[in-house]
Scaffold this motif. Structure first.
Motif, PDB file in Angstrom:
ATOM      1  N   ASP A   1     -10.330  16.233  44.317  1.00 50.47           N
ATOM      2  CA  ASP A   1      -9.462  15.049  44.319  1.00 50.47           C
ATOM      3  C   ASP A   1      -8.323  15.204  45.330  1.00 50.47           C
ATOM      4  OD1 ASP A   1     -10.979  13.799  42.415  1.00 50.47           O
ATOM      5  OD2 ASP A   1      -9.649  14.292  40.737  1.00 50.47           O
ATOM      6  N   GLN A   2      -7.769  16.417  45.416  1.00 52.30           N
ATOM      7  CA  GLN A   2      -6.680  16.651  46.377  1.00 52.30           C
ATOM      8  C   GLN A   2      -7.191  16.550  47.810  1.00 52.30           C
ATOM      9  OE1 GLN A   2      -5.597  20.421  44.699  1.00 52.30           O
ATOM     10  NE2 GLN A   2      -3.769  19.613  43.683  1.00 52.30           N
TER      11      GLN A   2
ATOM     12  N   LYS B   1      -7.618  12.946  48.916  1.00 51.02           N
ATOM     13  CA  LYS B   1      -6.409  12.222  49.294  1.00 51.02           C
ATOM     14  C   LYS B   1      -6.080  12.407  50.768  1.00 51.02           C
ATOM     15  CE  LYS B   1      -3.119  10.981  46.926  1.00 51.02           C
ATOM     16  NZ  LYS B   1      -1.836  10.753  46.237  1.00 51.02           N
TER      17      LYS B   1
ATOM     18  N   HIS C   1       3.240  10.729  51.797  1.00 51.24           N
ATOM     19  CA  HIS C   1       2.235  10.233  50.838  1.00 51.24           C
ATOM     20  C   HIS C   1       1.956  11.175  49.683  1.00 51.24           C
ATOM     21  CE1 HIS C   1       1.549   7.020  53.708  1.00 51.24           C
ATOM     22  NE2 HIS C   1       1.344   7.923  54.651  1.00 51.24           N
TER      23      HIS C   1
END
Length: 454
Positions: free
Chosen positions: A367-368, A371, A452
């Motif tokens: 997931d990281q 991003k 972000h």
């Protein structure tokens, strides 16, 4: 339905506007680095005025003092030192070695490996056993190895496109070769240098002794000399090898990590680290390993200040001490971060040389990593195409236990091991443009991480 479409369009417009704003800022980052960059002149001073910086040495302390002064002069919000006790190994007088083949004596270039013991004043002379792996050595047994010098001659795999993979496939000989040889009664160990270049430069590096095993002296031999020794052994298995080295390990010495930071304007408790290691091997100026990474990291913060970028999160440039023979600076930094309850969301390290930027390796969850993927179109125009799962960096590695996402800066790897841990790792081998492109690439990533998050 209309509300859903309107919301979707609003989100898309907002995303496009953010991408446009990011693109403009990243362009400004590169313009600043290439037109007004300071990293190259900083590197010139570090290599030419300070030079070798092995942990515990006078050169290492000079580097600490100088980098602290540089960051203070640049006006970073905070500059401070972190105490760290480091190993203090010294080489002593230059090594001597030769092949005794019958009546012919041929002098060859070697250099003691960091952490090795000395041979004693008379040196060591013995017959030679050549092997390419630990299983091959063990198969010979103590009867054939006892009293001999073990010669590890497995080259780096030239078919590996990423030379760090080739290095990883050969460096066990350097790290553990002496211990494995001593288990079978060897009196010394010499290791083929970790490079695919045929030259007369011994490539040094750290080694370690296993517990409960006799300590024997160990050294790196240049690739040309390794080829000569192998050929000579094939012709005369009864030749002998002599080497003398004068190194010793002194008590641990006090040193420091050097840290400079710009305080975050919105989320100051969230920290992004960018860094390199300040120490280098004692034979080298340490331009690529890792003077380049240090000056690039300081340049990241300088660029932000020069462009008036006020980061949301706290940005730190960390000059780690003792990567080469202990990693104590990286461990100490992570320990202090844990003790102080600091939240490090990301860490970026440059320790692969000052060559043309290719991308970043990421150590984090799927997931990281996901991003980061939307940023690829923003970074691609600058040649940063290799972005995905990969290594972070040795110094920032201990931060992973705190949940920090790690990023390893990836320059082109083809020339790195031509210079690695040798006397030829000098300022003259670094391209100003490539170094500055690397600093800009790191600054662009840090900017995106700050804006972000993850």
């Amino acid at each position: 339905m209309k509300k859903t479409i309107t919301l979707l369009l609003t989100l898309l417009v907002g995303y496009a506007q953010a991408q446009t704003a990011d693109s403009v800022t990243i362009r400004k980052i590169y313009d600043e680095a290439l037109a007004n960059g300071k990293s190259y002149e900083w590197l010139r001073y570090m290599t030419k005025q300070i030079g070798p910086r092995l942990s515990g040495s006078a050169g290492a302390q000079k580097a600490v003092d100088w980098t602290k002064q540089v960051m203070e002069k640049e006006g970073f919000d905070r500059v401070f030192l972190q105490d760290v006790m480091v190993p203090h190994w010294v080489r002593g007088a230059k090594e001597v070695a030769y092949i005794q083949n019958g009546k012919q004596k041929v002098t060859v270039p070697i250099a003691a490996l960091g952490g090795s013991i000395a041979t004693g004043p008379k040196g060591v002379e013995a017959g030679v056993i050549e092997v390419k792996s630990f299983p091959e050595l063990r198969a010979l047994g103590p009867d054939k190895v006892k009293g001999k010098i073990v010669f590890y001659n497995r080259p780096m795999d030239p078919t590996k496109i990423n030379t760090f993979e080739a290095y990883g496939g050969a460096v066990d000989q350097r790290a553990n070769g002496a211990t494995e040889a001593a288990k079978l009664g060897a009196v010394g160990a010499i290791v083929r240098s970790m490079t695919n270049v045929r030259d007369d430069n011994p490539h040094v590096g750290g080694m370690r002794y296993g517990t409960g095993v006799p300590l024997i002296p160990t050294a790196a031999i240049s690739t040309n000399a390794a080829d000569l020794l192998s050929k000579s052994l094939a012709e005369n298995p009864n030749l002998t090898f002599y080497f003398k080295q004068n190194c010793e390990t002194l008590p641990d010495a006090k040193s420091y990590n050097v840290v400079g930071e710009i305080k975050g304007s919105e989320k100051p408790d969230e920290i992004i680290v960018v860094g390199g290691h300040l120490d280098s091997w004692d034979l080298a100026e340490g331009a690529h390993d890792d003077g380049a990474g240090c000056v690039q990291s300081i340049e990241v913060l300088r660029i932000m200040k020069a462009l008036g970028i006020k980061p949301k999160r706290t940005i730190r440039a960390v000059m780690f001490m003792n990567e080469e023979n202990g990693l104590r600076g990286g461990v100490q930094y992570a320990d202090l971060a844990k003790k102080n309850n600091e939240k490090h969301i990301a860490a970026v390290e440059s320790d692969n040389g000052g060559f043309t930027p290719r991308g970043f390796g990421i150590v984090g969850t799927p997931d990281q990593r996901a991003k980061v993927m939307p940023w690829k179109p923003l970074l691609a125009p600058y040649g940063l195409l290799e972005i995905g799962a990969g290594g972070g960096g040795a110094d920032i590695g201990p931060l992973a236990q705190l949940g920090t996402v790690l990023f390893g800066f990836k320059p082109d790897s083809q020339r790195y091991f031509d210079y690695h841990h040798t006397t030829v790792d000098t300022f003259e081998t670094v391209s100003q443009r490539e170094l500055e492109l690397g600093a800009a690439s790191m600054a662009a990533l840090v900017y995106l991480l700050d804006q972000h998050g993850l």
